[in-house]
Motif scaffolding. Structure first.
Motif, short mmCIF file in Angstrom:
data_model
loop_
_atom_site.label_atom_id
_atom_site.label_comp_id
_atom_site.label_asym_id
_atom_site.label_seq_id
_atom_site.Cartn_x
_atom_site.Cartn_y
_atom_site.Cartn_z
N ALA A 37 0.82 -1.21 0.00
CA ALA A 37 0.00 0.00 0.00
C ALA A 37 0.86 1.27 0.00
O ALA A 37 1.97 1.29 0.52
N GLY A 38 0.29 2.31 -0.60
CA GLY A 38 0.88 3.63 -0.51
C GLY A 38 2.12 3.85 -1.33
O GLY A 38 3.00 4.64 -0.96
N ILE A 39 2.22 3.19 -2.49
CA ILE A 39 3.37 3.37 -3.37
C ILE A 39 3.19 4.68 -4.15
O ILE A 39 2.16 4.90 -4.79
N ALA A 40 4.19 5.54 -4.11
CA ALA A 40 4.11 6.81 -4.83
C ALA A 40 4.37 6.59 -6.31
O ALA A 40 5.34 5.93 -6.69
N TYR A 41 3.49 7.14 -7.15
CA TYR A 41 3.74 7.11 -8.59
C TYR A 41 3.92 8.52 -9.15
O TYR A 41 4.07 8.70 -10.37
N GLY A 42 3.93 9.51 -8.27
CA GLY A 42 4.13 10.90 -8.66
C GLY A 42 4.35 11.74 -7.41
O GLY A 42 4.29 11.23 -6.28
N PRO A 43 4.60 13.04 -7.57
CA PRO A 43 5.00 13.88 -6.44
C PRO A 43 3.86 14.34 -5.54
O PRO A 43 4.10 14.69 -4.39
N HIS A 44 2.62 14.36 -6.03
CA HIS A 44 1.50 14.88 -5.25
C HIS A 44 1.07 13.86 -4.20
O HIS A 44 1.14 12.64 -4.43
N PRO A 45 0.62 14.30 -3.01
CA PRO A 45 0.18 13.35 -1.98
C PRO A 45 -0.91 12.39 -2.43
O PRO A 45 -1.01 11.27 -1.92
N ARG A 77 -8.55 5.00 -2.47
CA ARG A 77 -8.15 3.68 -2.96
C ARG A 77 -8.40 2.59 -1.91
O ARG A 77 -8.75 1.46 -2.26
N GLU A 78 -8.22 2.91 -0.63
CA GLU A 78 -8.37 1.89 0.41
C GLU A 78 -9.80 1.40 0.54
O GLU A 78 -10.04 0.29 1.05
N ASP A 79 -10.77 2.18 0.07
CA ASP A 79 -12.16 1.74 0.12
C ASP A 79 -12.45 0.62 -0.88
O ASP A 79 -13.51 -0.02 -0.81
N TYR A 80 -11.52 0.38 -1.81
CA TYR A 80 -11.75 -0.61 -2.86
C TYR A 80 -10.85 -1.82 -2.71
O TYR A 80 -10.56 -2.51 -3.68
N VAL A 95 -3.76 -3.04 -9.56
CA VAL A 95 -3.24 -1.76 -9.12
C VAL A 95 -4.42 -0.81 -8.96
O VAL A 95 -5.19 -0.61 -9.89
N ILE A 96 -4.56 -0.23 -7.76
CA ILE A 96 -5.66 0.72 -7.51
C ILE A 96 -5.04 2.04 -7.07
O ILE A 96 -4.53 2.16 -5.95
N PRO A 97 -5.06 3.05 -7.94
CA PRO A 97 -4.47 4.34 -7.58
C PRO A 97 -5.49 5.34 -7.08
O PRO A 97 -6.68 5.29 -7.43
N ASP A 98 -5.04 6.27 -6.27
CA ASP A 98 -5.75 7.52 -6.04
C ASP A 98 -5.37 8.47 -7.16
O ASP A 98 -4.35 8.29 -7.84
N TYR A 99 -6.17 9.51 -7.34
CA TYR A 99 -5.84 10.57 -8.31
C TYR A 99 -6.46 11.86 -7.79
O TYR A 99 -7.37 11.84 -6.95
#
Length: 292
Positions: A37-45, A77-80, A95-99
């Protein structure tokens, strides 16, 4: 278990699981996966993702990048977890990302985030035990829109030096693919440009980008959906894909609505519709010949 019992169970989820309507589905999700969980794929939180890996596979697994819905102004993302766990149980790396969401951003910034998440999945598939040649984009509702835009409109992945030809398939659940003019008050400010008579750009619609280069697709909807018209959106996109020579599987389920359609990934609600069976079968199919 009777269908109305399932529906009653879903209605009671917020009471049983605090503020999250998916809490019970997550609690009862299968544990046949490893979650990072919580892998960064970009600079934004908000640019973080979770990866669900099957405990056992017979070789490199297919991979799905799944985007959740929420009218582009809500979602976590954690809700899914129940979606990631269900797909991993079927041998699929998920892979389930936030955006980023409105009001922090408007169209098309969230598509840039989604493209970055897919680029991460392309670059890291092998390290996650997945086959980069079997990478699919998927989503529900607004997330299905995001997935469709990445699969059909080459601009977003192209910004990152990737091509849509690297996508093995598109899975859309109850997606809005043709929704102008916008009538939903929650969605209007996401796409509208202040001071413009026709504020939402026509090229924001996935249907405008259909071509023979589109990946094979599985499009699913509830037969009765009061939020996203299934005939105009799922039916319209499916027909456009077929007219362009693209392989498309179009399915409509009775006994579910816009929300319970994705809820049917969860163990307590799987009796409502064969969502997980149909998605897993589609993703697990190996295409014999590469598409043009």
């Amino acid at each position: 278990m009777k269908r109305r019992h399932f529906l009653g169970l879903l209605a009671g989820l917020p009471l049983l699981a605090g503020c999250s309507a998916t809490g019970l589905l997550n609690l009862l999700a299968p544990s046949t996966h490893r979650r990072e969980a919580g892998i960064a794929y970009g600079p934004h939180p908000r640019m973080k993702l979770d990866v669900y890996r099957p405990l056992e596979t017979s070789g490199p697994a297919p991979v799905v990048v799944f985007f959740y819905g929420g009218s582009w102004n809500a979602g976590r993302r954690e809700d899914y977890l129940f979606v990631g766990a269900a797909l991993a149980e079927r041998g699929i790396v998920t892979v389930i990302p936030d955006y980023r969401l409105y009001p922090e951003v408007v169209y098309p910034a969230f598509l840039d985030d989604c493209a970055a998440a897919v680029a991460w999945a392309m670059d890291n598939a092998a390290a996650q035990g997945a086959d980069p040649g079997r990478l699919h984009v998927a989503g529900h509702s607004a997330g299905a829109y995001n997935a469709a835009m990445l699969a059909l409109d080459a601009r977003w992945l192209g910004k990152l030096g990737r091509g849509t030809d690297r996508l093995a398939g598109l899975v859309g659940l109850a997606g809005p693919y043709d929704f102008l003019p916008i009538v939903n008050p929650d969605v209007k400010p996401v796409f509208n440009r202040p001071g413009v008579e026709d504020p939402a750009p026509a090229d924001s619609q996935p249907l405008r980008h259909v071509s023979a280069a589109a990946p094979r697709s599985l499009l699913i909807a509830a037969r009765e959906d009061e939020l996203v018209n299934p005939q105009r959106n799922t039916g319209g996109l499916a027909q456009a894909l077929r007219d362009s020579g693209v392989s498309v599987d179009e399915r409509y389920y009775d006994g579910v609505n816009h929300l319970t359609l994705v809820g049917a990934f969860g163990r307590p609600l799987r009796g409502l519709a064969p969502v997980i069976d149909d998605v897993a079968a589609f993703v697990g199919t190996v295409v014999a010949q590469p598409r043009p």
